[in-house]
Design a protein around this motif. Structure first.
Motif, PDB file in Angstrom:
ATOM      1  N   THR A 302      58.692 -39.078  44.338  1.00  0.00           N
ATOM      2  CA  THR A 302      57.619 -38.241  43.797  1.00  0.00           C
ATOM      3  C   THR A 302      56.496 -38.193  44.828  1.00  0.00           C
ATOM      4  O   THR A 302      56.325 -39.112  45.631  1.00  0.00           O
ATOM      5  CB  THR A 302      57.082 -38.836  42.482  1.00  0.00           C
ATOM      6  OG1 THR A 302      56.695 -40.204  42.711  1.00  0.00           O
ATOM      7  CG2 THR A 302      58.130 -38.802  41.389  1.00  0.00           C
ATOM      8  N   ARG A 305      49.578 -38.474  44.369  1.00  0.00           N
ATOM      9  CA  ARG A 305      48.323 -37.719  44.293  1.00  0.00           C
ATOM     10  C   ARG A 305      47.313 -38.478  45.153  1.00  0.00           C
ATOM     11  O   ARG A 305      46.881 -39.578  44.799  1.00  0.00           O
ATOM     12  CB  ARG A 305      47.842 -37.631  42.844  1.00  0.00           C
ATOM     13  CG  ARG A 305      46.479 -36.949  42.735  1.00  0.00           C
ATOM     14  CD  ARG A 305      46.170 -36.523  41.330  1.00  0.00           C
ATOM     15  NE  ARG A 305      46.207 -37.651  40.413  1.00  0.00           N
ATOM     16  CZ  ARG A 305      46.240 -37.530  39.088  1.00  0.00           C
ATOM     17  NH1 ARG A 305      46.271 -36.342  38.540  1.00  0.00           N
ATOM     18  NH2 ARG A 305      46.265 -38.578  38.309  1.00  0.00           N
ATOM     19  N   ARG A 366      49.281 -43.899  36.779  1.00  0.00           N
ATOM     20  CA  ARG A 366      48.676 -42.626  36.332  1.00  0.00           C
ATOM     21  C   ARG A 366      47.742 -42.067  37.390  1.00  0.00           C
ATOM     22  O   ARG A 366      47.713 -40.858  37.640  1.00  0.00           O
ATOM     23  CB  ARG A 366      47.922 -42.852  35.020  1.00  0.00           C
ATOM     24  CG  ARG A 366      47.482 -41.565  34.347  1.00  0.00           C
ATOM     25  CD  ARG A 366      47.095 -41.835  32.916  1.00  0.00           C
ATOM     26  NE  ARG A 366      45.734 -42.312  32.807  1.00  0.00           N
ATOM     27  CZ  ARG A 366      44.669 -41.513  32.647  1.00  0.00           C
ATOM     28  NH1 ARG A 366      44.815 -40.208  32.608  1.00  0.00           N
ATOM     29  NH2 ARG A 366      43.470 -42.028  32.522  1.00  0.00           N
ATOM     30  N   GLU A 369      49.886 -40.601  40.111  1.00  0.00           N
ATOM     31  CA  GLU A 369      50.929 -39.680  39.630  1.00  0.00           C
ATOM     32  C   GLU A 369      52.318 -40.162  40.013  1.00  0.00           C
ATOM     33  O   GLU A 369      53.192 -39.389  40.397  1.00  0.00           O
ATOM     34  CB  GLU A 369      50.697 -38.243  40.141  1.00  0.00           C
ATOM     35  CG  GLU A 369      49.748 -37.464  39.278  1.00  0.00           C
ATOM     36  CD  GLU A 369      49.797 -35.954  39.517  1.00  0.00           C
ATOM     37  OE1 GLU A 369      50.282 -35.541  40.584  1.00  0.00           O
ATOM     38  OE2 GLU A 369      49.342 -35.221  38.647  1.00  0.00           O
ATOM     39  N   ARG A 370      52.515 -41.473  39.935  1.00  0.00           N
ATOM     40  CA  ARG A 370      53.838 -42.058  40.154  1.00  0.00           C
ATOM     41  C   ARG A 370      54.449 -42.430  38.811  1.00  0.00           C
ATOM     42  O   ARG A 370      53.741 -42.646  37.830  1.00  0.00           O
ATOM     43  CB  ARG A 370      53.730 -43.320  41.011  1.00  0.00           C
ATOM     44  CG  ARG A 370      53.511 -43.058  42.490  1.00  0.00           C
ATOM     45  CD  ARG A 370      53.759 -44.323  43.281  1.00  0.00           C
ATOM     46  NE  ARG A 370      53.565 -44.121  44.711  1.00  0.00           N
ATOM     47  CZ  ARG A 370      53.892 -45.007  45.639  1.00  0.00           C
ATOM     48  NH1 ARG A 370      54.446 -46.157  45.282  1.00  0.00           N
ATOM     49  NH2 ARG A 370      53.693 -44.773  46.918  1.00  0.00           N
TER      50      ARG A 370
END
Length: 770
Positions: A302, A305, A366, A369-370
């Protein structure tokens, strides 16, 4: 026997027996010259074989001494200078000497004439040889039956043995041994031995051939039947489950971009599955293995962010305080923004229960963003839980690490290893040793699971490890992690956490609104002080949930639409207070000093009481003190005794007085090195008659020379002193570095006294006379 001199033709890789007619291709100059000379003379030539067929210029010692005198029947010149000659072997001869060497070999030979004598022994050998030769012909099928008939009718034993030898496919050494045997008897014996050996080899070849043919027939039959079955299924519109399954695996393999080593391993296992009969038990093992390999995230990642400001906002939104952890995560994100090569950090959060270690890991995921995955290590005692089982075991599975990676589906999640201090080891191995490879940044890029058997890259994972107590974590494991201690929350922090997170969460969970349940000022503080004693906020949340349940029931029963909870009516909801905090002494007293203690649920004040009485110098310690605290009391007592003259104490007091040291609340075990100066001060006060300041609390370890050593838990101890209204706190000078951890509002309201020696402690703590 007769002697004569004739030309010699050395033979390469071939041997001519008497009575044998054969074509020879001659190309060497010396050999051609020998042939020409023989043709000029009486067409006779000596044929002897070379010991080494590769030698183009053989010397006399390179040629076997016994050969065959042959007659040249025909001579034909071929293109390229080669001559094809047809020769017939006449009889054996032995080379006695080389007469000349140029332009060809001229040799003096001794000829052997065949003497045919028939004895019973020769007759028996002849029959045996014929019988063996017939069997050999049947087994080998290299000679036509007509040839067999022409050989068998020969009556002379010597000639018979030579004819049979000329038809056998033997090594040159074996043929030469037969040629060397001049007498028919010896020749027949050797031929018996050679034929017997050849028969054994042919029998073995026949057995092997039969076995291979049966296996091939079986395989061909199975293949034929399988192809028929496929054709029938195709006509009926049915699919072959096995071929469909194999096709699905191959399609999945093509769709994924896997590392070369992994793709080769999967392809090999698919081929094995395809060739394996359907009912074999191992096919189920291969299917499970392929499912695991194809579902692991070998290359899936992923995107992080990398908005530092947004990540900071999320961390602040989810958690109050915990500045060190937040700072470390933001540093990692900053470096990831500058470089892609950064390995994932391994953070070890150590702290008491309820301080938010696990929820903090979720917040980290969070903010970046993982994806998040959690594995609890509490009670794990088998190494296979981490590394997996070998595939040979029944019910084998990968370890928890690989299982977690498959569940989360990416190779760079936030991976939480919870309760690492609660692992244990037994006869099945030490799981903490297996975790070394997982948590070592130099090794985890090729983590090897026993089940997967292929290196898996864990270097992109952001590892978060939690533990309650640091000393239960094995030292090699601790060495590979970045330690962040979460000591616990201050009362002010707990109030903020309750207002921001706990009250809104529990209100919503119980179906209440902010108008239906109202918490007045001071209510949360009273809950914290009287109903909880902890470093975290778990019990605080539990009590707030308890209040919400009571209010929900009253509203449902129609006893009000809005209920206010105050410090005064709190006991009607939660009952009588469960805890009481030690209060500071209000007046200066002799033999009573206030100490500071650290516990797993935060700091607390501790009164040390000294009583002296007439006796024989006995030192009594009560209050359930641990060994370390008892030794501190002994050290303090010895220091006071060594300084009795300077302090104005009777130097023989230890022979006339008994001293009793007591720490109240005897049901609670107490231990630690931080009460040394407190007990020494109380002893000095009791013996000098000078009272100890009641507004002063102290902590520090003492040596026999009076030095004050630094201690831990400064933040919790200062907060405990502030909570009970103490205005002055005495601390070891070396603990000045811990002042940064103390909240600013506490630092403003407390005066700190820094000491290095016990003399300074007594000077500041004891109230001077007058």
């Amino acid at each position: 026997m007769a002697k004569r001199t004739i030309p010699l033709l050395p033979l390469r890789g071939i041997l001519v027996f008497p009575y044998m007619i054969i074509h020879l291709d001659v190309g060497r100059e010396k050999s051609i010259s020998a042939l020409e000379e023989a043709m000029v003379q009486d067409r006779l030539i000596m044929l002897a074989t070379q010991k080494d067929a590769q030698n183009d210029t053989p010397e006399p010692e390179d040629i076997f001494s016994i050969g065959t005198v042959a007659e040249i029947k025909q001579l034909l010149k071929l293109p390229g200078g080669t001559i094809r000659v047809l020769v017939e072997g006449l009889h054996r001869a032995e080379i006695e000497e080389f007469v000349s060497f140029e332009p060809f070999y001229q040799v003096a030979i001794q000829e052997f004439t065949e003497v045919e004598t028939k004895t019973p022994e020769i007759e028996a050998l002849t029959r045996t040889v014929i019988n063996q030769f017939e069997q050999w012909v049947k087994l080998s099928k290299k000679i036509p039956p007509e040839t067999l008939v022409s050989v068998v009718v020969v009556e002379e034993p010597g000639r018979l043995s030579d004819l049979i030898a000329s038809h056998l496919s033997l090594k040159i050494e074996d043929k030469q041994a037969l040629l060397d045997a001049v007498s028919a008897n010896e020749r027949l014996e050797k031929l018996c031995e050679i034929l017997g050996r050849e028969m054994e080899i042919l029998e073995l070849e026949k057995k092997i051939h039969v076995r291979v043919r049966k296996q091939m027939e079986k395989t061909q039959k199975e293949y034929y039947l399988r192809e028929q079955l496929k054709a029938i299924q195709k006509e009926l519109g049915e699919k072959d489950d096995r071929s469909t399954e194999v096709e699905e695996y191959r399609q999945r393999l093509e769709e994924q971009k896997l590392p070369k080593e992994v793709a080769e391993k999967i392809s090999k296992e698919i081929d094995r599955l395809e060739k394996m009969p359907p009912m074999v038990a191992e096919s189920g093992v291969i299917r499970t293995y392929l499912d695991w390999l194809l579902s692991l995230p070998w290359t899936t990642e992923t995107n992080d962010r990398l908005d530092i400001n947004l990540a900071e906002e999320i961390l602040e939104e989810d958690h109050y305080g915990l500045e060190k952890v937040k700072e470390r995560i933001l540093e990692y994100l900053s470096i990831r923004k500058l470089t892609e090569k950064m390995k994932g950090p391994i953070l070890c959060l150590v702290g008491p229960p309820g301080v938010g270690k696990t929820s903090l890991a979720r917040s980290i995921a969070r903010s970046m963003e993982r994806k998040f995955v959690r594995v609890s290590l509490g009670g794990v005692r088998d190494e296979a839980e981490i590394r997996g089982h070998r595939r040979t075991y029944v019910g084998a599975l990968p370890g928890r690490i690989i299982q977690g990676m498959r569940t989360v589906g990416t190779k760079n999640p936030v991976f939480l290893l919870d309760e690492i201090d609660k692992m244990s080891a037994d006869f099945r191995g030490d799981p903490s040793a297996a975790l070394l490879e997982v948590l070592d940044p130099e090794q985890n890029n090729s983590f090897s699971d026993h089940y997967v058997e292929l290196p898996f890259d864990l270097s992109r994972v952001l590892w978060v490890v939690t533990a309650n107590i640091m000393h239960n974590i094995p030292r090699p494991l601790l060495d590979r992690m970045e330690l962040i201690t979460i000591a616990g929350y201050t009362e002010e922090e707990k109030i903020e956490i309750a207002k921001r997170y706990l009250v809104p969460k529990q209100t919503a969970d119980h179906g209440l609104t902010n108008e239906q349940i109202i918490f007045s000022e001071g209510t949360i503080q009273k809950v914290i002080r009287d109903y909880t004693r902890e470093a975290g906020v778990r019990n605080l949340e539990r009590n707030i949930a308890n209040l919400c349940r009571k209010v929900a029931r009253r509203i449902v029963q129609g006893k009000g639409t809005s209920i206010k909870i105050t410090a005064q009516n709190l006991h009607t909801f939660l009952g009588a207070p469960k805890f009481r905090h030690t209060q500071a002494e209000r007046t200066d007293q002799i033999g009573v000093a206030t100490g500071l203690a650290w516990t797993e649920v935060g700091g607390d004040v501790l009164a040390v009481e000294i009583s002296t009485m007439k006796g024989k110098g006995k030192l009594t310690l009560t209050g359930q003190l641990g060994e370390v605290m008892q030794e501190s009391a002994q050290a303090g007592f010895s220091y006071i005794r060594s300084r009795s003259a300077e302090l104005g104490i009777d130097e023989e007091f230890y022979e006339k007085m008994d001293i009793h040291i007591h720490l109240p609340e005897g049901a609670i075990p107490k231990d630690g090195p931080s009460a040394g100066i407190t007990m020494a001060t109380a002893i000095a006060s009791a013996l000098t008659g000078k009272p100890v300041r009641s507004d002063l609390a102290m902590t520090g370890e003492i040596t026999l020379r009076g030095r004050v050593l630094p201690v831990g838990g400064i933040k919790e101890k200062v907060l405990a002193a502030h909570r009970v209204g103490i205005k002055k706190v005495m601390l070891p000078k070396e603990n000045k570095r811990d002042l940064d951890e103390i909240p600013a509002n506490v630092k403003r309201s407390v005066e700190f006294i820094w000491v290095e020696h016990m003399d300074e402690v007594l000077k500041a703590a004891l109230v001077s006379e007058g």
